[in-house]
Each structure stands twice: as structure tokens, then as C-alpha cells.
Scaffold this motif. Structure first.
Motif, PDB file in Angstrom:
ATOM      1  N   CYS A  22      10.255  -0.812  -2.385  1.00 16.09           N
ATOM      2  CA  CYS A  22      10.342  -1.421  -1.055  1.00 16.09           C
ATOM      3  C   CYS A  22      11.464  -2.463  -1.100  1.00 16.09           C
ATOM      4  CB  CYS A  22       9.004  -2.029  -0.632  1.00 16.09           C
ATOM      5  SG  CYS A  22       8.380  -3.308  -1.746  1.00 16.09           S
ATOM      6  N   THR A  73       8.090   6.258   4.197  1.00 13.40           N
ATOM      7  CA  THR A  73       7.953   5.940   5.612  1.00 13.40           C
ATOM      8  C   THR A  73       8.659   4.617   5.842  1.00 13.40           C
ATOM      9  OG1 THR A  73       6.417   5.501   7.434  1.00 13.40           O
ATOM     10  CG2 THR A  73       5.699   4.836   5.230  1.00 13.40           C
ATOM     11  N   GLY A  74       9.591   4.597   6.787  1.00 15.11           N
ATOM     12  CA  GLY A  74      10.373   3.386   6.973  1.00 15.11           C
ATOM     13  C   GLY A  74      11.085   3.026   5.682  1.00 15.11           C
ATOM     14  N   GLU A 104       1.815   6.007   5.713  1.00 14.27           N
ATOM     15  CA  GLU A 104       2.185   5.754   7.110  1.00 14.27           C
ATOM     16  C   GLU A 104       1.842   4.308   7.432  1.00 14.27           C
ATOM     17  OE1 GLU A 104       4.061   5.855   9.811  1.00 14.27           O
ATOM     18  OE2 GLU A 104       3.754   8.037   9.708  1.00 14.27           O
ATOM     19  N   ARG A 105       2.573   3.729   8.386  1.00 18.74           N
ATOM     20  CA  ARG A 105       2.276   2.362   8.792  1.00 18.74           C
ATOM     21  C   ARG A 105       0.826   2.250   9.251  1.00 18.74           C
ATOM     22  NH1 ARG A 105       4.854  -1.730   7.115  1.00 18.74           N
ATOM     23  NH2 ARG A 105       3.937  -2.876   8.871  1.00 18.74           N
ATOM     24  N   ASP A 107      -0.511   0.342  11.306  1.00 17.02           N
ATOM     25  CA  ASP A 107      -0.667   0.030  12.730  1.00 17.02           C
ATOM     26  C   ASP A 107      -0.024   1.083  13.641  1.00 17.02           C
ATOM     27  OD1 ASP A 107       1.967  -0.461  12.158  1.00 17.02           O
ATOM     28  OD2 ASP A 107       2.006  -2.524  12.920  1.00 17.02           O
ATOM     29  N   ARG A 108       0.212   2.265  13.132  1.00 17.43           N
ATOM     30  CA  ARG A 108       0.905   3.296  13.925  1.00 17.43           C
ATOM     31  C   ARG A 108      -0.040   3.897  14.968  1.00 17.43           C
ATOM     32  NH1 ARG A 108       5.667   5.845  13.912  1.00 17.43           N
ATOM     33  NH2 ARG A 108       5.815   8.052  14.476  1.00 17.43           N
ATOM     34  N   GLU A 205      -3.915   0.228   0.599  1.00 15.54           N
ATOM     35  CA  GLU A 205      -2.904  -0.326   1.507  1.00 15.54           C
ATOM     36  C   GLU A 205      -1.847  -1.051   0.697  1.00 15.54           C
ATOM     37  OE1 GLU A 205      -2.570  -2.755   5.756  1.00 15.54           O
ATOM     38  OE2 GLU A 205      -4.512  -2.439   4.791  1.00 15.54           O
ATOM     39  N   GLU A 207       2.134  -2.985   1.387  1.00 15.28           N
ATOM     40  CA  GLU A 207       3.265  -3.362   2.244  1.00 15.28           C
ATOM     41  C   GLU A 207       3.042  -2.953   3.698  1.00 15.28           C
ATOM     42  OE1 GLU A 207       5.862  -5.172   1.143  1.00 15.28           O
ATOM     43  OE2 GLU A 207       4.885  -5.227  -0.818  1.00 15.28           O
ATOM     44  N   GLY A 208       1.805  -3.077   4.162  1.00  9.09           N
ATOM     45  CA  GLY A 208       1.484  -2.728   5.534  1.00  9.09           C
ATOM     46  C   GLY A 208       1.352  -1.248   5.794  1.00  9.09           C
ATOM     47  N   ASN A 209       1.330  -0.447   4.732  1.00  9.21           N
ATOM     48  CA  ASN A 209       1.205   1.002   4.856  1.00  9.21           C
ATOM     49  C   ASN A 209      -0.126   1.491   4.311  1.00  9.21           C
ATOM     50  OD1 ASN A 209       4.106   1.703   5.660  1.00  9.21           O
ATOM     51  ND2 ASN A 209       4.438   0.559   3.764  1.00  9.21           N
TER      52      ASN A 209
END
Length: 223
Positions: A22, A73-74, A104-105, A107-108, A205, A207-209
Motif C-alpha cells: 500500500c 483494489t485502488g 474491496e473497499r 465502504d463500497r 480488514e 487499510e480500509g479494505n
């Protein structure tokens, strides 16, 4: 000033190694992906490593005999690895080396709008239509299971079935006895060439994923 890339490797509770990259947020997404793969390749235990792909798209490490699975992702890249299985042909599905990873994020919210396209009627009943996190978990589980099956054209709704979702476990185990609660894992079934194979799901979870591992209960694992 350019931000640095962050690389780390860890073992998950199921006994599967995961390496993550990341950072580097100031790079364009295209450049970020190229650089993240370079960071991964330069951090091989025995030196530089090269990723190849079989005809079915499944990745492998050139000269290595352990299964890998990749997701990004991202600005987040993760590679899951099983121990060496020289007895297995990694170009085809084998329970001994059945592994998939997807991220995946967390918060998607888009997953709420498309859930009917990848969840069966039974799965839609099981998973709250307004729970973003659980729908993201379901999406990553389906993607990870698809990768593990190594068979193009599988129907997400009918050929890949989630029986139960896992609880979110720790990214890095501290080996508290509570971590080994079997309720943390989920169960799934994948239909591959007219035969159904059981799979285990593990989610954490980072890094927010939401990151989900899908693997055969019979696959090789690290101790």
C-alpha cells in the motif's frame, strides 16, 4: 515529496501467507499498480521473483511450486501464497492447492445496488440488503471462490454458493485462544464440472479494505 510504498507479509489464522503493498498515494493508479507489483517482486525471500500467468489467467511464480492468488483494489495489492506442492499441476484445479483472494473497499455501497446479480435468492435472504460490510464480504467471497476454482464461465449465483459468512478476523494473529473460534470462518460450495467442492472463507480488514481468502479444507497450509 513522493510518499513511500509500504510492504509487509504476515501469516493468517488459516495458515496462509499474505503479502500486502500500500502507500504511494501520489502516483497515478496505472503507475501505482506497476510499482506495487515491482515492490512485491523485489521482496521475495530468495531474491527477485517473477509472476507469470497460465492460459486460464491464474497467476504463478516462475520457478516456484506453491499456489498464489492476487487481488488489487485502488492502491492496495495483496498476494496470498500456499506452501510448495510439487506434486500438483498448478495450471488446473486441485483441492490440494485451491486458493483465492479478493479485496474491496469496506465502504463500497455499490455492492448494495448490484447484489441481485451475484447473490442467489437464498443468499439474499441470509445477507441484510442494507448492510454494506456484509455485502462487500459476500462480493469478495464470490470473487475469491471464482479465482480458486480456476474455471472460466462459472455462474456467481448458481455455481458459487455461500453457506455462511465469516466473522472478520485479525489481519495479524496474536494467537489468543479466542482467535481460533471456528465461528470466525464461513462456508461455501463451488460446482466445478458437475461436482461440488466445499470451501472455507476467512475475512479480515486492512487499510480500509475487506480481504477474503477462499480455500479448500484439504489445501496445503503453513504451520
Amino acid at each position: 515529496m513522493e510518499t513511500e510504498f509500504i510492504y509487509w507479509r504476515h501469516h493468517t489464522l488459516p495458515g496462509i501467507k499474505v503479502e500486502e503493498v500500500c502507500g504511494g498515494e501520489d502516483r497515478s493508479l496505472k503507475l501505482w499498480i506497476e510499482m506495487a507489483y515491482q515492490v512485491y517482486s523485489e521482496n521475495g525471500k530468495e531474491g527477485y521473483r517473477e509472476i507469470g500467468h497460465f492460459r486460464n489467467g491464474a497467476p504463478f511464480l516462475v520457478g516456484e511450486t506453491g499456489r498464489i492468488s492476487i487481488t488489487h483494489t485502488g492502491r492496495f495489492l495483496a498476494v496470498a501464497t500456499l506452501p510448495d506442492t510439487p506434486e500438483v499441476d498448478l495450471s488446473v484445479f486441485s483441492e490440494r492447492a485451491a486458493l483465492g483472494i479478493d479485496a474491496e473497499r469496506a465502504d463500497r455501497e455499490q455492492t448494495l445496488r448490484v447484489r441481485e446479480k451475484f447473490l442467489s435468492d437464498d443468499e439474499q435472504q441470509m445477507i441484510d440488503k442494507d448492510d454494506v460490510q456484509k455485502n462487500v464480504m459476500a462480493w469478495t467471497a464470490k470473487e475469491a471462490l471464482y479465482k480458486a476454482a480456476m474455471l472460466e464461465g462459472l455462474d456467481f449465483k448458481n455455481d458459487i454458493r455461500i453457506l455462511s459468512l465469516p466473522k472478520i478476523g485479525p489481519a495479524v494473529p496474536v494467537y489468543d485462544k479466542n482467535e481460533f473460534d471456528p465461528i470466525r470462518t464461513g462456508e461455501a460450495v463451488v460446482k466445478i464440472e458437475d461436482k461440488e467442492y466445499p470451501f472455507v472463507l476467512y475475512t479480515y480488514e486492512s487499510e480500509g479494505n475487506i480481504v477474503t481468502l477462499a480455500y479448500s479444507p484439504r489445501c496445503a497450509k503453513f504451520g
